[in-house]
Scaffold this active site. Structure first.
Site, PDB file in Angstrom:
ATOM      1  N   ASP A 105       0.824  -1.213   0.000  1.00  0.00           N
ATOM      2  CA  ASP A 105       0.000   0.000   0.000  1.00  0.00           C
ATOM      3  C   ASP A 105       0.863   1.270   0.000  1.00  0.00           C
ATOM      4  OD1 ASP A 105      -2.441   1.335   0.116  1.00  0.00           O
ATOM      5  OD2 ASP A 105      -3.206   0.104   1.759  1.00  0.00           O
ATOM      6  N   GLU A 143      -1.037   1.914  -5.022  1.00  0.00           N
ATOM      7  CA  GLU A 143      -0.884   3.348  -4.704  1.00  0.00           C
ATOM      8  C   GLU A 143      -2.018   4.150  -5.323  1.00  0.00           C
ATOM      9  OE1 GLU A 143      -0.721   3.903  -8.056  1.00  0.00           O
ATOM     10  OE2 GLU A 143       0.619   5.616  -7.688  1.00  0.00           O
ATOM     11  N   GLY A 167      -3.392   4.523  -8.137  1.00  0.00           N
ATOM     12  CA  GLY A 167      -3.337   5.196  -9.436  1.00  0.00           C
ATOM     13  C   GLY A 167      -2.752   6.595  -9.361  1.00  0.00           C
ATOM     14  N   ASP A 216     -10.187   3.489  -3.043  1.00  0.00           N
ATOM     15  CA  ASP A 216     -10.926   2.278  -2.635  1.00  0.00           C
ATOM     16  C   ASP A 216     -12.327   2.202  -3.216  1.00  0.00           C
ATOM     17  OD1 ASP A 216      -8.681   1.886  -1.193  1.00  0.00           O
ATOM     18  OD2 ASP A 216      -9.674   1.727   0.750  1.00  0.00           O
TER      19      ASP A 216
HETATM   20  C1  GLA Z   1      -5.936   1.254   1.557  1.00  0.00           C
HETATM   21  C2  GLA Z   1      -6.153   0.252   0.421  1.00  0.00           C
HETATM   22  C3  GLA Z   1      -7.274  -0.708   0.811  1.00  0.00           C
HETATM   23  C4  GLA Z   1      -6.909  -1.408   2.100  1.00  0.00           C
HETATM   24  C5  GLA Z   1      -6.635  -0.398   3.204  1.00  0.00           C
HETATM   25  C6  GLA Z   1      -6.065  -1.046   4.457  1.00  0.00           C
HETATM   26  O1  GLA Z   1      -7.005   2.104   1.687  1.00  0.00           O
HETATM   27  O2  GLA Z   1      -6.467   0.918  -0.770  1.00  0.00           O
HETATM   28  O3  GLA Z   1      -7.519  -1.623  -0.230  1.00  0.00           O
HETATM   29  O4  GLA Z   1      -5.791  -2.235   1.886  1.00  0.00           O
HETATM   30  O5  GLA Z   1      -5.700   0.588   2.788  1.00  0.00           O
HETATM   31  O6  GLA Z   1      -5.859  -0.125   5.483  1.00  0.00           O
END
Ligand code: GLA
Length: 413
Positions: free
Chosen positions: A152, A193, A195, A215
């Site tokens: 991430d 990351e 995009g 997300d």
């Molecule tokens: C980010 C990622 C998610 C998830 C959360 C976990 O937001 O995009 O898919 O992995 O972190 O904290």
């Protein structure tokens, strides 16, 4: 003279040293399929859930349909590294027997095991991140038997953990790629990351899939703002980047995020979500609680005919062909000169689709393939209904519910 000789030796040596810095090739020739804990469990994940999910992969036919990776997302660690070894410590309540035990259990079912961390000083959930510990952590994952790492992008700014520079995304992910390679265990490397740094431009040699958006949330067309970050519905994600399909393909995929199928969508929207991810050749990582999945959802996500569109070996991401009278029409060229066509009712009402195939010349400029309707007739296979559905010599006539989809495989007769 001596200097010239030394230079010659040095360059000969440099040439003879094998390039060690690379990703593990051949791990994701079709989009990876599996399950990830985040969409349902957030940081509240534990050993029992992972083991039960692995059991159900077998029992419910998920493994048989192609799902392979069981991935634990954020929340699996203690809040601090071990002060002596500086290793990451699995949370004692959630994973009382450690991670290797869970990985071994998943492997014993013939499945693969994945884990999560972050390129920054902390994960998005505030647990210890990998910045500065890349080789250390990669070695640990290899020892545990990890086959997939989602990596991430939280806490990557200057000031974090005493670092006084903003991390560079290609450099940070390349560093972790090299650490994985040095650790010696093949792992799918999932760049996450969101995009922000156009990973499609640099990701193919670094990872096996890269998120293209923030997300996902379980809504059709919304954006939910949480102050510094947002969640996106299906169509905002699909529409976010217009010209990136050319960067996706065998070994390196545009990742439209984990599925929200079974997480509160209506049956029609579940269908459209699943079919669209397949049309887009996205990785298919289930994000629902498998233990509570209803039968229609199970049937949908194990529909091998739809999955075959996603897993087609050419790996060409589909494209929006046109919008006609409230229907979004998506096309995906397939192996063996076949095609997939999906028709999505984008309106809020049930609607009649009347589609005269021959009227709309279809060409995919990216791969230079066209359909000459005048010269060829294609048999139609309705993939959701598992039925043959005539051919393209006659117009298609269907009533389609609001936000529902029909998807066909076209095979030349
Ligand atoms: C980010 C990622 C998610 C998830 C959360 C976990 O937001 O995009 O898919 O992995 O972190 O904290």
């Amino acid at each position: 003279m001596r200097m010239i000789k030394n230079l010659a030796i040095a360059s000969a040596l440099a040439l003879s040293i094998p390039a060690t810095a690379q990703k593990f090739e051949g791990l994701a020739m079709t989009p990876p399929m599996g399950w990830n804990s985040w969409n349902t469990f957030a940081c509240d994940i534990n050993e029992t859930v992972v083991k039960e999910t692995a059991d159900l992969f077998i029992k419910l036919g998920l493994k048989d349909a192609g799902y392979e990776y069981i991935v634990i997302d954020d929340g699996w660690m203690e809040m601090e590294r071990d002060p002596e070894t500086l290793l990451l410590v699995p949370n004692k309540q959630k994973f009382p027997n450690g991670i290797k035990t869970v990985a071994d259990y998943v492997h014993s079912k013939g499945l693969k095991f994945g884990i999560y961390n972050c390129a920054g000083t902390k994960t998005c959930g505030g647990y210890p991140g990998t910045r500065g510990y890349e080789y250390h952590d990669a070695r640990q994952y290899a020892q545990w038997g990890v086959d997939f790492l989602k990596f991430d992008w939280c806490y990557t700014g200057s000031g974090n953990g005493g670092f006084n520079y903003q991390q560079d995304a290609p450099a940070s992910y390349t560093l972790m790629r090299d650490a994985i390679y040095a650790a010696g265990r093949p792992m799918i490397f999932n760049i996450c990351e969101w995009g922000d740094n156009k990973p499609w431009l640099w990701g193919a040699n670094v990872g096996h899939m890269w998120r293209i958006s923030g997300d996902i949330g379980h809504c059709w067309d919304c954006e939910m703002s949480f102050g510094t970050w947002s969640k996106f519905g299906l169509w905002p994600i699909i529409n976010m980047h217009k010209d990136i399909r050319k960067y996706s393909g065998p070994g390196h995929w545009n990742d439209f995020d984990m599925l929200e199928v079974g997480n509160g969508f209506s049956p029609t929207e579940n269908r459209t979500h699943f079919v669209m991810w397949c049309m887009l050749a996205s990785p298919l990582m289930l994000g629902n609680d498998i233990r509570k999945m209803d039968e229609p959802t199970r049937q949908l996500v194990t529909n091998k005919e739809v999955i075959a569109i996603d897993q087609d070996k050419l790996g060409i991401q589909g494209f929006r062909f046109m919008n006609l009278d409230g229907f979004d029409i998506w096309v995906k060229p397939l192996d063996n000169n076949e095609w997939a066509f999906a028709f999505v009712n984008m309106t809020e009402q049930k609607r009649h689709l009347s589609y005269d195939w021959a009227k709309y010349y279809c060409k995919d400029g990216l791969v230079d393939r066209e359909i000459q309707w005048g010269k060829q007739t294609f048999a139609l296979r309705d993939l959701l209904a598992h039925k043959d559905a005539g051919d393209t010599s006659k117009p298609l006539d269907r009533d389609i519910e609001a936000h529902d989809v029909v998807v066909f495989r076209l095979k030349a007769k």
